[in-house]
Design a protein around this motif. Structure first.
Motif, PDB file in Angstrom:
ATOM      1  N   THR A 174       0.843  -1.189   0.000  1.00 62.01           N
ATOM      2  CA  THR A 174       0.000   0.000   0.000  1.00 62.01           C
ATOM      3  C   THR A 174       0.881   1.242   0.000  1.00 62.01           C
ATOM      4  OG1 THR A 174      -0.123   0.073   2.417  1.00 62.01           O
ATOM      5  CG2 THR A 174      -1.831  -1.189   1.273  1.00 62.01           C
ATOM      6  N   TYR A 175       0.269   2.361  -0.361  1.00 63.39           N
ATOM      7  CA  TYR A 175       1.002   3.621  -0.448  1.00 63.39           C
ATOM      8  C   TYR A 175       1.038   4.376   0.874  1.00 63.39           C
ATOM      9  CZ  TYR A 175       1.123   2.930  -5.472  1.00 63.39           C
ATOM     10  OH  TYR A 175       1.366   2.415  -6.731  1.00 63.39           O
ATOM     11  N   PHE A 176       0.188   4.005   1.812  1.00 58.91           N
ATOM     12  CA  PHE A 176       0.279   4.586   3.150  1.00 58.91           C
ATOM     13  C   PHE A 176      -0.403   3.628   4.122  1.00 58.91           C
ATOM     14  CE2 PHE A 176      -3.597   6.386   1.280  1.00 58.91           C
ATOM     15  CZ  PHE A 176      -4.531   6.233   2.292  1.00 58.91           C
ATOM     16  N   ASP A 177      -0.168   3.874   5.399  1.00 61.72           N
ATOM     17  CA  ASP A 177      -0.712   3.030   6.458  1.00 61.72           C
ATOM     18  C   ASP A 177      -2.131   3.491   6.752  1.00 61.72           C
ATOM     19  OD1 ASP A 177      -1.420   1.728   8.782  1.00 61.72           O
ATOM     20  OD2 ASP A 177       0.510   2.017   9.769  1.00 61.72           O
ATOM     21  N   VAL A 178      -3.101   2.740   6.290  1.00 60.65           N
ATOM     22  CA  VAL A 178      -4.489   3.156   6.432  1.00 60.65           C
ATOM     23  C   VAL A 178      -4.941   3.102   7.889  1.00 60.65           C
ATOM     24  CG1 VAL A 178      -5.561   0.881   6.097  1.00 60.65           C
ATOM     25  CG2 VAL A 178      -6.775   2.946   5.361  1.00 60.65           C
ATOM     26  N   LEU A 179      -4.286   2.307   8.714  1.00 54.99           N
ATOM     27  CA  LEU A 179      -4.650   2.287  10.127  1.00 54.99           C
ATOM     28  C   LEU A 179      -4.255   3.589  10.805  1.00 54.99           C
ATOM     29  CD1 LEU A 179      -3.685  -1.357  11.225  1.00 54.99           C
ATOM     30  CD2 LEU A 179      -5.751  -0.522  10.106  1.00 54.99           C
ATOM     31  N   ALA A 180      -3.121   4.147  10.395  1.00 47.93           N
ATOM     32  CA  ALA A 180      -2.630   5.381  11.013  1.00 47.93           C
ATOM     33  C   ALA A 180      -3.242   6.625  10.382  1.00 47.93           C
ATOM     34  CB  ALA A 180      -1.109   5.444  10.908  1.00 47.93           C
ATOM     35  N   GLN A 181      -3.680   6.525   9.127  1.00 55.21           N
ATOM     36  CA  GLN A 181      -4.190   7.702   8.408  1.00 55.21           C
ATOM     37  C   GLN A 181      -5.592   7.441   7.892  1.00 55.21           C
ATOM     38  OE1 GLN A 181      -1.100   9.401   5.679  1.00 55.21           O
ATOM     39  NE2 GLN A 181       0.197   7.762   6.476  1.00 55.21           N
ATOM     40  N   ALA A 182      -6.398   6.805   8.703  1.00 58.19           N
ATOM     41  CA  ALA A 182      -7.751   6.420   8.305  1.00 58.19           C
ATOM     42  C   ALA A 182      -8.664   7.639   8.224  1.00 58.19           C
ATOM     43  CB  ALA A 182      -8.316   5.403   9.294  1.00 58.19           C
ATOM     44  N   PRO A 183      -9.747   7.542   7.441  1.00 51.99           N
ATOM     45  CA  PRO A 183     -10.715   8.639   7.344  1.00 51.99           C
ATOM     46  C   PRO A 183     -11.771   8.608   8.442  1.00 51.99           C
ATOM     47  CG  PRO A 183     -11.277   6.914   5.794  1.00 51.99           C
ATOM     48  CD  PRO A 183     -10.006   6.481   6.449  1.00 51.99           C
TER      49      PRO A 183
END
Length: 755
Positions: free
Chosen positions: A654-663
């Motif tokens: 992935t291109y970023f950590d979705v857990l850390a930068q979630a919406p």
């Protein structure tokens, strides 16, 4: 008083948003910390300047200089040189990277050598397909490793590549010699020759420190067809003026004469540099320099290279042109033979297609396809609808498989994929619009315009970036790029996507930052539209609808729900409905699970328009799907349910950590998800702040007029500056959330607390 850093890295940036983060990360991730980065945004029209600013906020070793006009690579470096503070200066082009441990190795060698004036280190060339080619003259670094010397003692170092990015220069040496970069192309030549000849103390490092990226398309300015390549004559005039001013200049005339001639021949012989009508003029200029600067007693090299020298000496352009044409003819004949063989293998339909390609293009024909011709949907469908409004003179034809014919709107023509009508349409259409690629066999003919709309913002790795995750794909990346070479336009909905696509699909298309046409409905719909979307699903007023939309997983053959919908529905209670939608990669007729018929769980996998589901839903539950980026335009709650993050990120990347930068709120187990949804966590203050950050990063261009911009520019030829301007994010009014009856005639404002 600020401490003087040991190393200063000069990083100029212009149209490198797809590579800049990787470049900066390669420096910031070094195990050596005594450095500064002086980055110059050379008035870059893309997101490069913003990327530099983001990194500068995170790390105070980065200083950014923003230029108000584009001055070119050489002058941008000069401006940086006026601001560096380190003992040594290194130049790093913003699409290149440093190898791990490079700075500590460079600093160690500088100290061991007693602070020489110039350090030369090794490099490798890296290519889009993962190939790494070593420096062919790396042995020159081995021969002199560990010593300090002048160029007179090691003149063979002139045979190394004439770039500045594989060297470290002592800052006081730069000042003493008055070294600056001249304007124009090939500015490295003068700097390289001057610095090496002027330095009394040079050393080398037999270690690969620079990963020198060889961009496939559009990245290297020297690969651009232009008369700017004539700048090379002025650069070598400066080189020989420098020699004339030195007492020892005579001894360097012969080796630099050879470098000059080889450089001129390289410009002439490499495709994609000189305009065809400028080649003879360039040759005659080169021949004049040859005769004017040829040293006394000069002996031409042997073999084919020597014959080219002789042609220049005689100013015999016809001889060089004839030899080049002969090679080109041989290659063309071989290519046509291969093409003929391939056509014969493809059979009768290919012959029919070839016959259609010989007929004139239809200036008013546009062919649309979406999701491998599975139906009428996504960005192509939104463009089709706007095209009917703004340019009804253009005939729209959809390419679909037989089982998708019922998705074609009334009054719109369609052709069955693979039929004679299909091949005739794609052969003669002027416009080809798709959210994936057309088949390999489709030929990009002159005058055709291919529009790649894409079908989501990339969280998971795409295109060439998937090469790092071989378990995620069996794709032939060479064929992929051949398909992408057909693109004229690439639509993007945010600057993040622009950067990813430029790296993942390095081809010579134009990125259109219009927004995604399919998301227009999310900004333009009224309260009545929202109620109608809910009525279509049988949702009663007061019901809270959670739309569960998981993505595809390469490590699972079939669609398997990551949660138990029945158990979750029981926890949510009678006033909630769970809408479950499988990924399009799975057959829409296969239900995701055995679902009860009480109306509290609905399988909406076969629903033709996911945008209508977005309008109907109070909240989106997803994992790594691009749906989160689209749904964020509604400014409604989003919950990330990522129970297999470690596996998914390792397999697909992935291109970023979705857990850390979630919406919004995040859950990693089904129990956590139920707790989030059964409390206010899914729509509380913390989730709202996370959604606001996410929207500001990823909802750049979706303001409700993306389809209009696309049609006006691509189909009607209106210039970009004449298109409707983007509405700032804080001034947009998304479709209202589900709720009590409201005036259905116009959009309503979203309460400030929900922004």
């Amino acid at each position: 008083m600020q401490k003087v850093p040991r190393l200063s890295l000069v990083v100029p940036a212009y149209k490198v948003q797809g590579y800049l983060s990787e470049c900066l990360e390669s420096v910031l991730g070094q195990d050596y910390a005594d450095f500064e980065i002086v980055a110059v945004d050379d008035c870059s029209p893309d997101g490069s300047g913003a990327i530099l600013d983001e990194y500068a906020i995170r790390d105070d070793r980065i200083r950014v200089i923003h230029l108000t006009e584009n001055v070119g690579l050489g002058r941008a470096r000069n401006i940086a040189l006026e601001n560096v503070r380190g003992d040594y200066v290194l130049f790093l082009d913003s699409d290149d990277t440093l190898a791990p441990g490079a700075l500590s190795a460079i600093a160690g060698r500088l100290e061991a050598a007693g602070d020489p004036e110039v350090l030369i280190y090794d490099y490798v060339r890296t290519y889009w397909n993962g190939e790494v080619r070593p420096n062919q003259r790396a042995r020159l670094l081995k021969e002199a490793d560990g010593e300090v010397f002048s160029l007179a003692e090691r003149p063979q170092l002139l045979d190394l590549l004439q770039i500045v990015c594989n060297k470290a220069y002592r800052r006081d040496f730069i000042a003493r010699e008055g070294l600056t970069f001249p304007p124009g192309y090939y500015e490295d030549a003068l700097w390289t020759f001057r610095s090496l000849i002027a330095a009394d103390r040079i050393t080398v490092l037999d270690r690969v420190c620079l990963l020198y990226r060889q961009r496939r398309e559009g990245g290297n300015i020297l690969s651009t067809v232009s008369r700017k390549h004539f700048d090379v004559f002025e650069q070598y005039r400066r080189v020989f003026d420098f020699l004339d001013a030195r007492e020892d200049g005579t001894r360097w005339r012969t080796p630099l004469f050879r470098k000059m001639v080889d450089h001129y021949l390289a410009v002439l012989e490499r495709p994609g540099r000189l305009p065809q009508d400028a080649r003879a003029e360039f040759f005659h200029r080169a021949a004049a320099d040859y005769r004017d600067r040829m040293p006394e007693g000069f002996r031409k090299p042997a073999g084919a290279r020597g014959k080219k020298y002789a042609l220049l000496e005689r100013d015999a352009y016809a001889g060089l042109a004839g030899a080049t044409a002969a090679v080109r003819i041989r290659n063309t004949v071989r290519g046509r033979a291969r093409a003929t063989l391939n056509r014969s293998r493809r059979g009768a339909m290919s012959l029919y297609y070839q016959s259609q390609l010989r007929l004139p293009r239809d200036e008013y024909l546009a062919v649309f396809s979406a999701y491998w011709s599975r139906g009428v949907s996504c960005n192509p469908a939104a463009i089709d609808s706007e095209l009917a409004r703004l340019a009804p003179h253009i005939r729209r034809v959809w390419a679909v498989h037989p089982d998708a014919a019922d998705t074609v709107p009334e009054g719109v023509d369609h052709v069955r994929v693979g039929s004679r009508e299909y091949w005739a349409a794609v052969a003669r259409a002027t416009y080809l619009v798709n959210n994936v690629n057309f088949p390999n066999a489709v030929v990009k003919r002159e005058g055709q315009i291919h529009v790649q709309t894409h079908h989501g913002t990339p969280l998971k790795t795409m295109g060439l970036d998937q090469q790092r995750y071989p378990a995620s794909t069996s794709m032939d990346f060479g064929k992929l790029l051949e398909r992408c070479d057909r693109w004229d336009f690439s639509l993007v909905s945010n600057r993040f996507s622009s950067a990813v696509w430029e790296r993942a699909y390095p081809c010579s298309y134009t990125s259109l930052e219009t927004g995604y046409p399919r998301n227009d409905v999310l900004l333009n719909s009224t309260a009545g539209d929202v109620r109608e979307a809910r009525r279509e699903l049988g949702l009663s007023e007061g019901t809270t609808a959670f739309l569960y939309l998981p993505t595809y997983r390469e490590y699972q053959r079939d669609f398997v729900l990551r949660l138990d919908p029945v158990r979750l529905a029981e926890r949510l209670g009678p006033d909630a409905v769970l809408l479950v939608r499988g990924h399009y990669a799975h057959h829409r007729s296969d239900p995701p699970a055995e679902l009860p018929a009480d109306g509290r769980i609905l399988d909406v996998s076969a629903h033709p328009a996911v945008e209508r589901l977005y309008l109907a839903a109070d909240c989106l539950i997803t994992d790594y799907s691009s749906a989160m980026f689209d749904y964020a335009n509604l400014d409604r709650p989003i919950v990330v349910f990522a129970d297999d993050w470690d596996t998914y990120s390792a397999v697909r990347g992935t291109y970023f950590d979705v857990l850390a930068q979630a919406p919004g709120a995040v859950a990693t187990t089904e129990e956590e998800l139920a707790d989030v949804l059964c409390s206010d966590a899914w729509r509380g203050e913390r989730a709202t702040r996370a959604r606001d950050r996410f929207r500001r990063r990823f909802c750049d261009f979706d303001d409700g007029r993306a389809a209009e911009r696309t049609v006006r520019h691509v189909f009607l030829g209106e210039p970009l500056e004449a298109l409707p301007p983007l509405v700032p994010l804080d001034e947009r009014t998304p479709a209202p959330p589900p709720g009590p009856s409201r005036d259905a005639s116009a959009p309503i404002s979203v309460p400030t607390s929900q922004r």
